[in-house]
Write an enzyme that holds these catalytic residues in place. Sequence first.
Site, PDB file in Angstrom:
ATOM      1  CE1 TYR A  92      -4.268   1.445   0.324  1.00 32.01           C
ATOM      2  CE2 TYR A  92      -3.308   2.808   2.043  1.00 32.01           C
ATOM      3  CZ  TYR A  92      -4.351   2.530   1.170  1.00 32.01           C
ATOM      4  OH  TYR A  92      -5.464   3.334   1.170  1.00 32.01           O
ATOM      5  CB  SER A 189       1.152  -5.615   2.886  1.00 30.84           C
ATOM      6  OG  SER A 189       0.242  -4.809   3.596  1.00 30.84           O
ATOM      7  CD  GLN A 190      -2.206  -1.932  -2.516  1.00 28.87           C
ATOM      8  OE1 GLN A 190      -3.133  -1.140  -2.356  1.00 28.87           O
ATOM      9  NE2 GLN A 190      -1.069  -1.573  -3.092  1.00 28.87           N
ATOM     10  CG  ASP A 275       0.470  -8.267  10.401  1.00 28.37           C
ATOM     11  OD1 ASP A 275       0.187  -7.073  10.611  1.00 28.37           O
ATOM     12  OD2 ASP A 275       0.610  -8.732   9.256  1.00 28.37           O
ATOM     13  CG  HIS A 304       2.199  -5.616   8.010  1.00 30.85           C
ATOM     14  ND1 HIS A 304       1.296  -6.593   7.655  1.00 30.85           N
ATOM     15  CD2 HIS A 304       2.264  -4.760   6.940  1.00 30.85           C
ATOM     16  CE1 HIS A 304       0.819  -6.353   6.458  1.00 30.85           C
ATOM     17  NE2 HIS A 304       1.390  -5.258   5.995  1.00 30.85           N
TER      18      HIS A 304
END
Length: 324
Positions: A92, A189-190, A275, A304
């Site tokens: 992101y 992640s994203q 996370d 994360h």
Amino acid sequence: MPLFDLPLEQLRAYRPDRDEPADFDDFWSRTLTEARAIDAAPAYTPFDLPLTAVDVYDAAFSGWGGDRINGWFIAPRGAQGPLPTVVQYIGYSGGRGFPHDHLVWPAAGYAYLIVETRGQGGGSFDSPGATGDPHGGSSAQTAGMMTRGILDENEYYYRRVFTDAVRAIDAVMTHPLVDPERIVVHGGSQGGGIAQAVAGLHPAVKAALVDVPFLTHFRRAVEITDREPYQELVRYLSANRAAEERVFRTLSYFDGVNFAARGTAAALYSVGLMDAVCPPSTVFAAYNHWQGPKEIAVYPWNEHEGGSGFHREQALRYLYKLFA
């Protein structure tokens, strides 16, 4: 961040019912058919950089609506192919950055395409981007991307993003160095959420490296974490109280759990049990619905960042074994 989610033994069994609209497959079939009807040949322009072990190209291809999507295509210098190929999606707010940021996979003998996320790349000073998003959606939104077009699945931002990501596979498969039988999607992640979606949408994907995926099991995520970017949804709902049903209806078309249920490629997931950005139960919800052969690397003491460089090493070994 302390442990805050379910205990590991419960996470391994956590397989919630899916919130999936009846027309999920029709929606994505229609979306991709429309996107593929507006096409232009991918462009790979040699990029002058003194990296003597690799060939670097400024890549561009047609995404949703025919919009230009940018990336870097990098391959071992002088390779003849066909090569196994890693297509990577970005976390992101990040952009494609610089070619020298992306040398691990070419060093391991892979062709490599890093794909920009439209409208992002301005939120990280060390990974700039070059791809805009000319489509904003007609509904109100909070800052960021999570609520852009949130009241209509046809206008929602991630419809364009996931379509771009699928079209990246279409594009890279036409490159003469690429082995279309050994396509890997990868992201964290994203980027992990995007890779997960593409693996569920594109039959050419043979392996998926899905690290701490975002955009997954939305309702649980917004209920148990106070971290960004999921908080964009919380802030929107706090001000638009009557929109809850419509918001989650839209999100159901983009939930990673639903894409995972269609994933038949070999998959290596990673999860950090501390996370709070992408809670571990949301990761396991998708992993436990994945249909293909799968493994998950669990990092009990990580947030994360997951396994970071250690996990990159595991991913290299995983693909080496898979394609050997």
